[in-house]
Design a protein around this motif. Structure first.
Motif, PDB file in Angstrom:
ATOM      1  N   UNK A  21      32.153   4.384 -23.585  1.00  0.00           N
ATOM      2  CA  UNK A  21      32.445   5.808 -23.412  1.00  0.00           C
ATOM      3  C   UNK A  21      31.492   6.481 -22.439  1.00  0.00           C
ATOM      4  N   UNK A  22      30.206   6.123 -22.508  1.00  0.00           N
ATOM      5  CA  UNK A  22      29.232   6.698 -21.573  1.00  0.00           C
ATOM      6  C   UNK A  22      29.605   6.337 -20.139  1.00  0.00           C
ATOM      7  N   UNK A  23      29.904   5.075 -19.904  1.00  0.00           N
ATOM      8  CA  UNK A  23      30.234   4.634 -18.552  1.00  0.00           C
ATOM      9  C   UNK A  23      31.541   5.217 -18.046  1.00  0.00           C
ATOM     10  N   UNK A  24      32.580   5.179 -18.871  1.00  0.00           N
ATOM     11  CA  UNK A  24      33.905   5.614 -18.416  1.00  0.00           C
ATOM     12  C   UNK A  24      33.985   7.120 -18.201  1.00  0.00           C
ATOM     13  N   UNK A  25      33.061   7.856 -18.779  1.00  0.00           N
ATOM     14  CA  UNK A  25      33.080   9.313 -18.628  1.00  0.00           C
ATOM     15  C   UNK A  25      32.871   9.748 -17.180  1.00  0.00           C
ATOM     16  N   UNK A  26      32.313   8.884 -16.343  1.00  0.00           N
ATOM     17  CA  UNK A  26      32.075   9.250 -14.953  1.00  0.00           C
ATOM     18  C   UNK A  26      33.279   9.109 -14.052  1.00  0.00           C
ATOM     19  N   UNK A  27      34.361   8.514 -14.554  1.00  0.00           N
ATOM     20  CA  UNK A  27      35.499   8.231 -13.675  1.00  0.00           C
ATOM     21  C   UNK A  27      36.149   9.504 -13.138  1.00  0.00           C
ATOM     22  N   UNK A  28      36.553  10.400 -14.031  1.00  0.00           N
ATOM     23  CA  UNK A  28      37.304  11.560 -13.559  1.00  0.00           C
ATOM     24  C   UNK A  28      36.455  12.579 -12.807  1.00  0.00           C
ATOM     25  N   UNK A  29      35.217  12.878 -13.218  1.00  0.00           N
ATOM     26  CA  UNK A  29      34.398  13.740 -12.345  1.00  0.00           C
ATOM     27  C   UNK A  29      34.234  13.164 -10.945  1.00  0.00           C
ATOM     28  N   UNK A  30      34.061  11.843 -10.843  1.00  0.00           N
ATOM     29  CA  UNK A  30      33.903  11.204  -9.532  1.00  0.00           C
ATOM     30  C   UNK A  30      35.185  11.294  -8.719  1.00  0.00           C
ATOM     31  N   UNK A  31      36.324  11.022  -9.371  1.00  0.00           N
ATOM     32  CA  UNK A  31      37.601  11.037  -8.652  1.00  0.00           C
ATOM     33  C   UNK A  31      37.977  12.433  -8.172  1.00  0.00           C
ATOM     34  N   UNK A  32      37.807  13.428  -9.044  1.00  0.00           N
ATOM     35  CA  UNK A  32      38.172  14.801  -8.660  1.00  0.00           C
ATOM     36  C   UNK A  32      37.282  15.284  -7.526  1.00  0.00           C
ATOM     37  N   UNK A  33      36.004  14.965  -7.590  1.00  0.00           N
ATOM     38  CA  UNK A  33      35.089  15.364  -6.512  1.00  0.00           C
ATOM     39  C   UNK A  33      35.466  14.667  -5.206  1.00  0.00           C
ATOM     40  N   UNK A  34      35.827  13.385  -5.286  1.00  0.00           N
ATOM     41  CA  UNK A  34      36.213  12.644  -4.080  1.00  0.00           C
ATOM     42  C   UNK A  34      37.476  13.222  -3.463  1.00  0.00           C
ATOM     43  N   UNK A  35      38.464  13.547  -4.292  1.00  0.00           N
ATOM     44  CA  UNK A  35      39.696  14.168  -3.782  1.00  0.00           C
ATOM     45  C   UNK A  35      39.381  15.508  -3.123  1.00  0.00           C
ATOM     46  N   UNK A  36      38.497  16.295  -3.722  1.00  0.00           N
ATOM     47  CA  UNK A  36      38.122  17.584  -3.129  1.00  0.00           C
ATOM     48  C   UNK A  36      37.443  17.397  -1.781  1.00  0.00           C
ATOM     49  N   UNK A  37      36.687  16.311  -1.632  1.00  0.00           N
ATOM     50  CA  UNK A  37      35.999  16.036  -0.370  1.00  0.00           C
ATOM     51  C   UNK A  37      36.943  15.521   0.705  1.00  0.00           C
ATOM     52  N   UNK A  38      38.004  14.826   0.306  1.00  0.00           N
ATOM     53  CA  UNK A  38      38.823  14.086   1.262  1.00  0.00           C
ATOM     54  C   UNK A  38      40.205  14.686   1.527  1.00  0.00           C
ATOM     55  N   UNK A  39      40.639  15.682   0.747  1.00  0.00           N
ATOM     56  CA  UNK A  39      41.996  16.205   0.909  1.00  0.00           C
ATOM     57  C   UNK A  39      41.985  17.724   0.987  1.00  0.00           C
ATOM     58  N   UNK A  40      42.881  18.292   1.804  1.00  0.00           N
ATOM     59  CA  UNK A  40      43.041  19.752   1.802  1.00  0.00           C
ATOM     60  C   UNK A  40      43.709  20.190   0.502  1.00  0.00           C
ATOM     61  N   UNK A  41      43.604  21.446   0.164  1.00  0.00           N
ATOM     62  CA  UNK A  41      44.120  21.930  -1.113  1.00  0.00           C
ATOM     63  C   UNK A  41      45.610  21.658  -1.276  1.00  0.00           C
TER      64      UNK A  41
END
Length: 448
Positions: A130-150
């Protein structure tokens, strides 16, 4: 590579310059999809294998099984808060790498649990997972925000989020290939993803850079990525600064619906076993069907709100209309316990799971609609923590109700699952009626 035509103002007449536009952002999205798929194979194995372990290997009670899931969810809640801030602090490259490294090690740890350790051994392994997997969605959402227009973010989120369903589909497909109905070789089920995680981690660390400095991103693609946003400064934004904002808590309320998703994920197999007598190999096709429908919902839900925006709707109207349609689509799942036909129940659950994934794609995107990129992982972490805590409480209660009342306890679980989304949407609208964006200093952006 695609091409766009750019008029050169220095040229005479209507001379046009054709510039190639890279599409490297879609390769980054593919990596997020693969990582999310691995994440959900690891996460889903316990739900598929649970009835077999309970009946043939460890002989858990429903309460003990709920304790195992409670351990995962509490760790996930704590990890969401910590990992969200960590990813914003270290950046997606190293924050995500730490996350997937931790969950890979603890996924393997499940295979080391012995009968003498009982449910406590599994609870410890699930806590680390659970500790490890908790980082998946914060990382993915931040990456999408960095790489895609709204205007593309909901669709991009829907695509990587579809990995949750692919992972949930692969789990019931893979587990019966290596585990017998009596539980023989159950340890192998927890070893299948480690190699894939290691390969992914090496590729991520050697190739990932932000689009502003990535050598494979053309100037035209970078301009497109930044077309409806601004370049932010590098000053850190502590998660404590977003903690008290009303938009953070609107997202957190939306994430309480995670309790429904985790109910399907961790108890879906148990329900089908109790209601229709399905064993491990018999569960494979129904569970694959549920998550295949979920996959469609994730992609269509992301596409739909993006389509509304391209039609000229405001972001506020586009996202909330899509959320309303999702909530309506989910409501019939309340009748899942009222049928004697297993495929009617499977289709009702599948429809609701698809609605949830469409809902999820849009609420994740709302974070990047409202908050600056540097705060997205922290906000997702805070909301994820609330969702995980709600899930932990619901899971613990369900285990005890099932032990005391039998399978009739599922009636109330599905009734709540069908109604919760409309209640959450009403709360979101009351807290955040206009969905105003905030800049890198968390001030409201002025609109014309």
């Amino acid at each position: 590579m695609s091409q766009i035509e750019i008029k050169d103002p220095a040229a005479s007449g209507m001379q046009q310059v054709t510039e190639k536009v890279s599409k490297y952002r879609w390769r980054i999205l593919a990596m997020l999809f693969v990582a999310t798929t691995i994440n959900y194979v690891d996460r889903s194995i316990i739900g598929v294998l649970g009835p077999t372990l309970q009946n043939h290997v460890f002989h858990w009670t429903n309460t003990e099984y709920s304790n195992i899931n409670f351990s995962f969810m509490i760790a996930y809640a704590l990890g969401m808060l910590l990992m969200g801030g960590l990813v914003d602090r270290l950046g997606t490259k190293f924050g995500y790498a730490i996350s997937i490294g931790i969950w890979s090690v603890f996924s393997l740890a499940h295979a080391l649990v012995t009968k003498s350790m009982g449910w406590i051994g599994f609870a410890v392994a699930r806590f680390g997972l659970g500790i490890g997997e908790s980082g998946n969605f914060p990382s993915c959402i931040k990456t999408v925000a960095e790489w895609f227009p709204k205007k593309e973010r909901a669709f991009a989120t829907g695509i990587f989020n579809a990995g949750t369903n692919i992972g949930a589909i692969l789990a019931p497909l893979i587990v019966p290939l290596v585990v017998m109905n009596d539980g023989t070789n159950w340890q192998f089920a927890f070893c299948v993803t480690f190699v894939f995680s290691a390969v992914w981690l090496v590729i991520w660390l050697t190739t990932y850079k932000k689009p502003e400095v990535h050598p494979k991103v053309s100037k035209a693609e970078l301009d497109y990525i930044l077309s409806d946003t601004v370049v932010e400064n590098n000053q850190r934004l502590p998660w404590k600064r977003v903690f008290g904002l009303k938009e953070t808590w609107a997202f957190a309320i939306a994430k309480t619906t995670d309790a429904v998703w985790w109910f399907y994920l961790f108890w879906g197999g148990f329900f089908l076993h109790a209601q229709f007598g399905l064993e491990l190999k018999g569960l494979a096709l129904p569970m694959m069907t549920i998550y295949l429908i979920s996959d469609i919902g994730s992609i269509v839900g992301g596409w739909l709100s993006s389509k509304f925006i391209k039609m000229g709707w405001t972001i506020n109207k586009s996202r909330k209309t899509t959320l309303l349609l999702c909530a309506i689509l989910i409501m019939p799942v309340a009748f899942a316990t009222q049928t004697d036909n297993q495929w009617v129940a499977v289709l009702l659950i599948g429809l609701a799971a698809g609605g949830h994934q469409a809902w999820s794609a849009n609420i994740f995107t709302i974070v990047s609609d409202v908050f600056p990129k540097k705060a997205t992982a922290s906000v997702v972490g805070i909301g994820g923590m609330v969702g995980a805590l709600a899930s932990a409480g619901a899971n613990l209660s369900l285990g005890r109700v099932l032990d005391s009342s039998g399978k009739s306890g599922y009636f109330f679980a599905f009734l709540i699952a069908g109604c919760l989304y409309l209640v959450a949407l009403l709360a979101i609208h009351l807290i955040m009626p206009k969905m105003r964006a905030r800049d890198e200093n968390l001030r409201y952006v002025e609109t014309n």
